[in-house]
Design a protein around this motif. Structure first.
Motif, PDB file in Angstrom:
ATOM      1  N   ALA A 181       0.836  -1.211   0.000  1.00 45.31           N
ATOM      2  CA  ALA A 181       0.000   0.000   0.000  1.00 45.31           C
ATOM      3  C   ALA A 181       0.866   1.255   0.000  1.00 45.31           C
ATOM      4  O   ALA A 181       0.576   2.231  -0.713  1.00 45.31           O
ATOM      5  CB  ALA A 181      -0.920  -0.011   1.214  1.00 45.31           C
ATOM      6  N   GLY A 182       1.945   1.242   0.783  1.00 39.96           N
ATOM      7  CA  GLY A 182       2.821   2.413   0.831  1.00 39.96           C
ATOM      8  C   GLY A 182       3.526   2.670  -0.473  1.00 39.96           C
ATOM      9  O   GLY A 182       3.665   3.825  -0.905  1.00 39.96           O
ATOM     10  N   ALA A 183       3.979   1.605  -1.148  1.00 41.09           N
ATOM     11  CA  ALA A 183       4.654   1.782  -2.439  1.00 41.09           C
ATOM     12  C   ALA A 183       3.705   2.378  -3.473  1.00 41.09           C
ATOM     13  O   ALA A 183       4.069   3.287  -4.229  1.00 41.09           O
ATOM     14  CB  ALA A 183       5.207   0.441  -2.923  1.00 41.09           C
ATOM     15  N   GLY A 184       2.459   1.876  -3.491  1.00 41.01           N
ATOM     16  CA  GLY A 184       1.486   2.434  -4.424  1.00 41.01           C
ATOM     17  C   GLY A 184       1.150   3.876  -4.115  1.00 41.01           C
ATOM     18  O   GLY A 184       1.050   4.715  -5.026  1.00 41.01           O
ATOM     19  N   LEU A 185       0.991   4.187  -2.816  1.00 43.14           N
ATOM     20  CA  LEU A 185       0.683   5.562  -2.427  1.00 43.14           C
ATOM     21  C   LEU A 185       1.835   6.499  -2.765  1.00 43.14           C
ATOM     22  O   LEU A 185       1.634   7.619  -3.269  1.00 43.14           O
ATOM     23  CB  LEU A 185       0.383   5.615  -0.930  1.00 43.14           C
ATOM     24  CG  LEU A 185       0.045   6.989  -0.335  1.00 43.14           C
ATOM     25  CD1 LEU A 185      -1.201   7.559  -0.997  1.00 43.14           C
ATOM     26  CD2 LEU A 185      -0.146   6.882   1.173  1.00 43.14           C
ATOM     27  N   GLY A 186       3.072   6.070  -2.498  1.00 41.78           N
ATOM     28  CA  GLY A 186       4.237   6.896  -2.813  1.00 41.78           C
ATOM     29  C   GLY A 186       4.366   7.155  -4.303  1.00 41.78           C
ATOM     30  O   GLY A 186       4.708   8.265  -4.735  1.00 41.78           O
ATOM     31  N   ALA A 187       4.101   6.117  -5.126  1.00 46.94           N
ATOM     32  CA  ALA A 187       4.172   6.296  -6.575  1.00 46.94           C
ATOM     33  C   ALA A 187       3.113   7.282  -7.059  1.00 46.94           C
ATOM     34  O   ALA A 187       3.373   8.120  -7.930  1.00 46.94           O
ATOM     35  CB  ALA A 187       4.005   4.947  -7.271  1.00 46.94           C
ATOM     36  N   ALA A 188       1.909   7.209  -6.465  1.00 45.15           N
ATOM     37  CA  ALA A 188       0.844   8.130  -6.870  1.00 45.15           C
ATOM     38  C   ALA A 188       1.191   9.571  -6.494  1.00 45.15           C
ATOM     39  O   ALA A 188       0.967  10.502  -7.277  1.00 45.15           O
ATOM     40  CB  ALA A 188      -0.468   7.708  -6.219  1.00 45.15           C
ATOM     41  N   VAL A 189       1.745   9.759  -5.304  1.00 41.93           N
ATOM     42  CA  VAL A 189       2.138  11.107  -4.883  1.00 41.93           C
ATOM     43  C   VAL A 189       3.232  11.662  -5.790  1.00 41.93           C
ATOM     44  O   VAL A 189       3.212  12.834  -6.198  1.00 41.93           O
ATOM     45  CB  VAL A 189       2.608  11.085  -3.414  1.00 41.93           C
ATOM     46  CG1 VAL A 189       3.241  12.416  -3.028  1.00 41.93           C
ATOM     47  CG2 VAL A 189       1.435  10.775  -2.491  1.00 41.93           C
ATOM     48  N   ALA A 214       3.848  10.870  -8.951  1.00 43.93           N
ATOM     49  CA  ALA A 214       3.280  11.205 -10.259  1.00 43.93           C
ATOM     50  C   ALA A 214       2.504  12.513 -10.202  1.00 43.93           C
ATOM     51  O   ALA A 214       2.593  13.344 -11.123  1.00 43.93           O
ATOM     52  CB  ALA A 214       2.388  10.062 -10.743  1.00 43.93           C
ATOM     53  N   ALA A 215       1.748  12.724  -9.120  1.00 44.18           N
ATOM     54  CA  ALA A 215       0.943  13.945  -9.011  1.00 44.18           C
ATOM     55  C   ALA A 215       1.834  15.178  -8.890  1.00 44.18           C
ATOM     56  O   ALA A 215       1.616  16.188  -9.569  1.00 44.18           O
ATOM     57  CB  ALA A 215       0.009  13.831  -7.810  1.00 44.18           C
ATOM     58  N   ILE A 216       2.856  15.113  -8.048  1.00 49.24           N
ATOM     59  CA  ILE A 216       3.726  16.284  -7.852  1.00 49.24           C
ATOM     60  C   ILE A 216       4.553  16.549  -9.107  1.00 49.24           C
ATOM     61  O   ILE A 216       4.746  17.703  -9.516  1.00 49.24           O
ATOM     62  CB  ILE A 216       4.638  16.056  -6.630  1.00 49.24           C
ATOM     63  CG1 ILE A 216       3.787  16.037  -5.359  1.00 49.24           C
ATOM     64  CG2 ILE A 216       5.709  17.140  -6.542  1.00 49.24           C
ATOM     65  CD1 ILE A 216       4.571  15.805  -4.092  1.00 49.24           C
ATOM     66  N   ALA A 217       5.050  15.497  -9.754  1.00 55.26           N
ATOM     67  CA  ALA A 217       5.831  15.686 -10.973  1.00 55.26           C
ATOM     68  C   ALA A 217       4.986  16.302 -12.077  1.00 55.26           C
ATOM     69  O   ALA A 217       5.430  17.203 -12.795  1.00 55.26           O
ATOM     70  CB  ALA A 217       6.418  14.351 -11.432  1.00 55.26           C
ATOM     71  N   ALA A 218       3.742  15.825 -12.207  1.00 55.74           N
ATOM     72  CA  ALA A 218       2.861  16.384 -13.234  1.00 55.74           C
ATOM     73  C   ALA A 218       2.546  17.847 -12.941  1.00 55.74           C
ATOM     74  O   ALA A 218       2.515  18.682 -13.849  1.00 55.74           O
ATOM     75  CB  ALA A 218       1.572  15.567 -13.309  1.00 55.74           C
ATOM     76  N   GLY A 219       2.343  18.187 -11.657  1.00 58.77           N
ATOM     77  CA  GLY A 219       2.063  19.568 -11.308  1.00 58.77           C
ATOM     78  C   GLY A 219       3.246  20.497 -11.508  1.00 58.77           C
ATOM     79  O   GLY A 219       3.067  21.691 -11.732  1.00 58.77           O
ATOM     80  N   SER A 220       4.467  19.956 -11.436  1.00 62.87           N
ATOM     81  CA  SER A 220       5.674  20.767 -11.611  1.00 62.87           C
ATOM     82  C   SER A 220       6.195  20.768 -13.045  1.00 62.87           C
ATOM     83  O   SER A 220       7.200  21.419 -13.331  1.00 62.87           O
ATOM     84  CB  SER A 220       6.784  20.261 -10.663  1.00 62.87           C
ATOM     85  OG  SER A 220       6.362  20.286  -9.321  1.00 62.87           O
ATOM     86  N   GLY A 221       5.535  20.020 -13.918  1.00 63.86           N
ATOM     87  CA  GLY A 221       5.979  19.972 -15.305  1.00 63.86           C
ATOM     88  C   GLY A 221       7.180  19.078 -15.523  1.00 63.86           C
ATOM     89  O   GLY A 221       7.879  19.219 -16.527  1.00 63.86           O
ATOM     90  N   TRP A 222       7.447  18.137 -14.601  1.00 62.04           N
ATOM     91  CA  TRP A 222       8.551  17.203 -14.760  1.00 62.04           C
ATOM     92  C   TRP A 222       8.044  15.915 -15.383  1.00 62.04           C
ATOM     93  O   TRP A 222       6.851  15.630 -15.402  1.00 62.04           O
ATOM     94  CB  TRP A 222       9.184  16.862 -13.415  1.00 62.04           C
ATOM     95  CG  TRP A 222       9.642  18.021 -12.609  1.00 62.04           C
ATOM     96  CD1 TRP A 222       9.998  19.262 -13.075  1.00 62.04           C
ATOM     97  CD2 TRP A 222       9.775  18.085 -11.179  1.00 62.04           C
ATOM     98  NE1 TRP A 222      10.349  20.075 -12.045  1.00 62.04           N
ATOM     99  CE2 TRP A 222      10.240  19.390 -10.863  1.00 62.04           C
ATOM    100  CE3 TRP A 222       9.585  17.181 -10.148  1.00 62.04           C
ATOM    101  CZ2 TRP A 222      10.477  19.781  -9.552  1.00 62.04           C
ATOM    102  CZ3 TRP A 222       9.826  17.569  -8.843  1.00 62.04           C
ATOM    103  CH2 TRP A 222      10.270  18.854  -8.553  1.00 62.04           C
ATOM    104  N   VAL A 223       8.979  15.142 -15.858  1.00 67.05           N
ATOM    105  CA  VAL A 223       8.665  13.775 -16.272  1.00 67.05           C
ATOM    106  C   VAL A 223       8.763  12.896 -15.030  1.00 67.05           C
ATOM    107  O   VAL A 223       9.828  12.822 -14.410  1.00 67.05           O
ATOM    108  CB  VAL A 223       9.645  13.282 -17.354  1.00 67.05           C
ATOM    109  CG1 VAL A 223       9.355  11.826 -17.705  1.00 67.05           C
ATOM    110  CG2 VAL A 223       9.549  14.154 -18.597  1.00 67.05           C
ATOM    111  N   PRO A 224       7.669  12.248 -14.604  1.00 71.79           N
ATOM    112  CA  PRO A 224       7.750  11.436 -13.380  1.00 71.79           C
ATOM    113  C   PRO A 224       8.686  10.245 -13.575  1.00 71.79           C
ATOM    114  O   PRO A 224       8.555   9.478 -14.521  1.00 71.79           O
ATOM    115  CB  PRO A 224       6.300  10.977 -13.151  1.00 71.79           C
ATOM    116  CG  PRO A 224       5.629  11.123 -14.472  1.00 71.79           C
ATOM    117  CD  PRO A 224       6.312  12.242 -15.191  1.00 71.79           C
TER     118      PRO A 224
END
Length: 409
Positions: free
Chosen positions: A349-357, A359-369
């Motif tokens: 569960a933690g690995a999935g949650l960390g990956a989702a966070v 992806a969300a922050i990278a997308a919001g910052s304009g980075w490639v996750p």
């Protein structure tokens, strides 16, 4: 013989076979506590999951931002070195660079490309023949090999670069500053170069990694040798290498280019951006190791705490199982399996949650996750390992509880 026959005639005297616990039964028994107290299991797994999610998220966010930083630093030429002749320090002049200097450099392991240029000191360029010869505008005429653009990362603003045919003709490619000072804005026109009209083949964009090209009128090596008395010795060699080989290549350049007199060769030091890149990598690595260790420690303490409480609350169950034939090994395996399952739930569960966070922050910052697979797999495996270690003491404690004491508690 009599003793043997006695044994055969009394099968009940033989020792009973050892009790065994099949893998399926072990998984069922080990998950009993989790199924009996689902809310506690979820909350305990959540504590583990938050720690692993934080570790995965920080690694993913750091890797994504570092990927962006690495691409920006690469534009600053962290792996570009320049080879030139040393300044004279005595009566003996240093040896010029050999005509095949770039070919020698390309033979060094780790080098991805090399090219040479030569400044033609007695050749000048003007807008037209009416300009006073003393008004050179600080411009140079430089002979160039064909692969210059790819090595130094230069780009054309307009026109085209030399090919084997145009490099042998009276054509020129102007640097950005040279074109501006000559008043040339379009290709196809003429400039006055060494007493003859020369066709402008192209105009370069500014070259941050080789500013000397901005003030140059570039010509091909063949026409320089045929028309401008170029002797074949380049002024400088540009070299690109793999990032992790920059330091090693820099040490090999002088003896490779000038074996008789390596001291006559000067190599530009690696860019300050390369040092900054190494420092950033070191800081990120230290931070991630510290955060990962703390997260795993917190998760392990949570699992150990949960399992100890579980053992204390289930002493009657332990005593009853021991009374009907469960061995100490069965009890140990039961609670150890429960700890591993609890940790695995939190780790996944933690690995999935960390990956989702991430992806969300990278997308919001304009980075490639960028989420390294090793941190996801390693995080889950490390969590399971920590859970097994944390559950070992409660499991041993449960196994050592005498049935009579457990049933009377």
């Amino acid at each position: 013989m009599t003793r043997n026959r006695g044994r055969e005639s009394n099968p009940g005297s033989s020792a009973p076979p050892p009790s065994r616990l099949r893998a399926g039964d072990l998984a069922y028994v080990g998950s009993t506590g989790l199924r009996a107290r689902p809310m506690r299991a979820v909350l305990s797994a959540l504590g583990v999951a938050i720690g692993i999610a934080a570790m995965v998220a920080v690694v993913g966010i750091s890797t994504s931002s570092r990927e962006r930083l690495d691409s920006q630093l690469a534009e600053l030429g962290t792996n570009l070195l320049t080879v030139t002749v040393a300044e004279p320090t005595g009566a003996v002049a240093p040896l010029p660079l050999p005509s095949d200097a770039s070919a020698r450099v390309e033979r060094i392991a780790g080098v991805t490309g090399a090219t040479a240029t030569a400044d033609l000191s007695d050749v000048h360029v003007y807008r037209n023949p009416l300009v006073d010869e003393g008004r050179t505008g600080g411009l140079t005429v430089t002979a160039s090999e064909l692969d210059l653009l790819s090595v130094v990362g230069a780009e054309l603003r307009s026109g085209q670069w030399f090919n084997p045919a145009t490099a042998a003709l009276p054509t020129t490619v102007l640097g950005a500053t040279a074109a501006e000072r000559l008043g040339v804005r379009e290709v196809g026109g003429l400039v006055w170069l060494d007493g003859r009209n020369t066709t402008v083949l192209g105009i370069l964009e500014p070259v941050p990694l080789a500013a000397e090209l901005d003030i140059a009128a570039l010509v091909g090596m063949p026409v320089a040798a045929a028309e401008y008395d170029y002797a074949g010795n380049p002024t400088r060699v540009y070299e690109r290498s793999e990032d992790d080989a920059v330091i090693a290549v820099r040490e090999l350049l002088p003896p490779s280019v000038q074996p008789p007199e390596p001291a006559d060769v000067v190599v530009s030091r690696p860019s300050d951006a390369l040092t900054a890149r190494a420092a950033v990598d070191e800081v990120f690595t230290g931070m991630l190791l510290a955060l990962g260790s703390i997260s795993l420690l917190v998760g392990g303490i949570g699992v150990a705490n949960t399992m100890i409480i579980s053992v204390l609350e289930r002493r009657r169950e332990i005593g009853l199982r021991r009374a009907i034939g469960a061995t100490r090994r069965h009890i140990r395996l039961q609670f150890l399996t429960e700890a591993v399952l609890l940790s695995a739930m939190g780790g996944v569960a933690g690995a999935g949650l960390g990956a989702a966070v991430t992806a969300a922050i990278a997308a919001g910052s304009g980075w490639v996750p960028v989420i390294p697979a090793w941190i996801v797999v390693g995080g889950v495996l490390a969590t399971i390992g920590i859970g097994a270690v944390a559950g070992l003491y409660p499991a041993v404690r449960a196994a050592r509880t005498p049935p009579s004491v457990a049933l009377s508690s």
